[in-house]
Design a protein around this motif. Structure first.
Motif, mmCIF file in Angstrom:
data_model
loop_
_atom_site.group_PDB
_atom_site.id
_atom_site.type_symbol
_atom_site.label_atom_id
_atom_site.label_comp_id
_atom_site.label_asym_id
_atom_site.label_seq_id
_atom_site.Cartn_x
_atom_site.Cartn_y
_atom_site.Cartn_z
ATOM 1 N N GLY A 19 0.777 -1.235 0.000
ATOM 2 C CA GLY A 19 0.000 0.000 0.000
ATOM 3 C C GLY A 19 0.802 1.275 0.000
ATOM 4 O O GLY A 19 0.326 2.310 -0.455
ATOM 5 N N TYR A 69 -2.072 -1.826 -7.728
ATOM 6 C CA TYR A 69 -2.318 -0.876 -6.635
ATOM 7 C C TYR A 69 -1.011 -0.414 -5.988
ATOM 8 O O TYR A 69 -0.887 0.736 -5.567
ATOM 9 N N HIS A 81 -7.247 5.015 -4.163
ATOM 10 C CA HIS A 81 -6.340 4.573 -3.093
ATOM 11 C C HIS A 81 -6.890 4.992 -1.738
ATOM 12 O O HIS A 81 -7.527 6.040 -1.603
ATOM 13 N N SER A 139 -5.786 8.444 -0.897
ATOM 14 C CA SER A 139 -5.706 9.330 -2.062
ATOM 15 C C SER A 139 -5.975 10.794 -1.723
ATOM 16 O O SER A 139 -6.963 11.146 -1.082
#
Length: 315
Positions: free
Chosen positions: A206, A240, A284, A287
């Motif tokens: 992430g 991602y 995300h 984000s």
């Protein structure tokens, strides 16, 4: 002074507590002594989300408040699942336990220089080198079996649905310019077909960003020397994890973009890939385009999201 860790109903109250280390450092040291660890030279890490203290030069004690237990589950599961599977050092779990409902990990302290301390000064060729290594590392992590990490919630399909439903409100609230908001519905429509929700999931860290990795210099060449902070791991679609280095490190420079993607395993940067990455960047969990795209003056250089994806993933 109480030697009991308190209960907090929300993260805001916990952050206030964390900012005053004098309230909790004696408890941390008591936990360390309980494991027979020398506490003569503790170092409090002021940044980060949880209570983190260095114990000498070799160990770190990380305590997670109950409200952030999910981060403990993610960190513990990731370190166990990735142990021995990467060419890059990651922390190893030395001990674990719980104090007053607060889970904790004692992990090894990696050596190296924090990426954020070095990255701005690296020559361009060195930045491309490091980005290629980041792409290779992302791919290596994603080759590891999910194991218990497959059970982490939310599942990818539910996560994507939630992010899509809240996308417009999120970016409106964050002040994204109307010219970009205007193309959001079209992008989300494309995202429904461009972003797989039922493909075999992989481990997603992430946040492959300079604050979460270490670098080392050998004979004038800087290389990745360690990866840490696995508190936000989820399972989902592989692309991602390209978003962090794309936003914070590539700076829209074709050589950097190419190095990252080739290291990851993508030989061709086509419209569909750029479109998918643009959609994922807006979806995300953290984000915020205004704060996270490290291209000077990008808001004035492009007029819509299609032009923006061409700017970020140039080449």
């Amino acid at each position: 002074m109480s030697m009991t860790l308190p209960h907090f109903a929300d993260a805001v109250s916990f952050r206030a507590f964390r900012s005053a280390s004098s309230q909790w450092l004696p408890i941390v040291l008591d936990i360390a002594r309980g494991h027979g660890i020398d506490t003569s030279s503790p170092h409090v890490f002021s940044t980060g989300t949880n209570l983190v203290v260095g114990l000498g030069e070799k160990l770190i004690l990380k305590i997670f408040p109950p409200v952030l237990r999910a981060q403990f589950v993610s960190e513990r599961g990731s370190l166990m699942q990735l142990k021995g599977r990467l060419h890059l050092p990651i922390p190893e779990i030395v001990a674990e336990g719980e104090r007053d409902g607060w889970p904790y990990l004692i992990i090894t302290h990696l050596t190296g220089t924090l990426g954020s301390d070095v990255w701005p000064q690296l020559p361009e060729a060195q930045k491309e080198r490091v980005l290629r290594q980041i792409g290779e590392t992302i791919a290596a992590v994603q080759r590891a079996p999910l194991g218990p990490l497959a059970q982490i919630e939310p599942r990818w399909d539910a996560f994507m649905r939630t992010q899509m439903q809240g996308c417009r409100n999120r970016h409106t609230h964050l002040g994204l310019a109307p010219k970009f908001l205007a193309g959001l519905d079209d992008l989300l429509h494309d995202a429904a077909t461009l972003i797989p929700v039922d493909a075999p999931p992989v481990i997603l860290i992430g946040e492959y960003i300079p604050e979460n990795f270490l670098l080392a210099c050998h004979d004038g060449d800087w290389s990745l020397a360690g990866l840490f902070d696995f508190g936000d791991v989820k399972a989902g679609w592989r692309d991602y994890d390209l978003l962090g280095p794309s936003a914070f490190m590539s700076a829209g420079r074709p050589g950097r973009v190419r190095s990252l993607l080739e290291g990851f395993g993508y030989e061709k940067l086509d419209y569909a890939l750029k479109r998918r990455l643009m959609a994922l960047m807006l979806l995300h969990h953290a984000s915020d385009l205004n704060s996270h795209i490290c291209i000077a003056g990008w808001q004035d250089k492009v007029d819509d999201l299609i032009a923006l994806q061409e700017l970020i993933w140039a080449g």
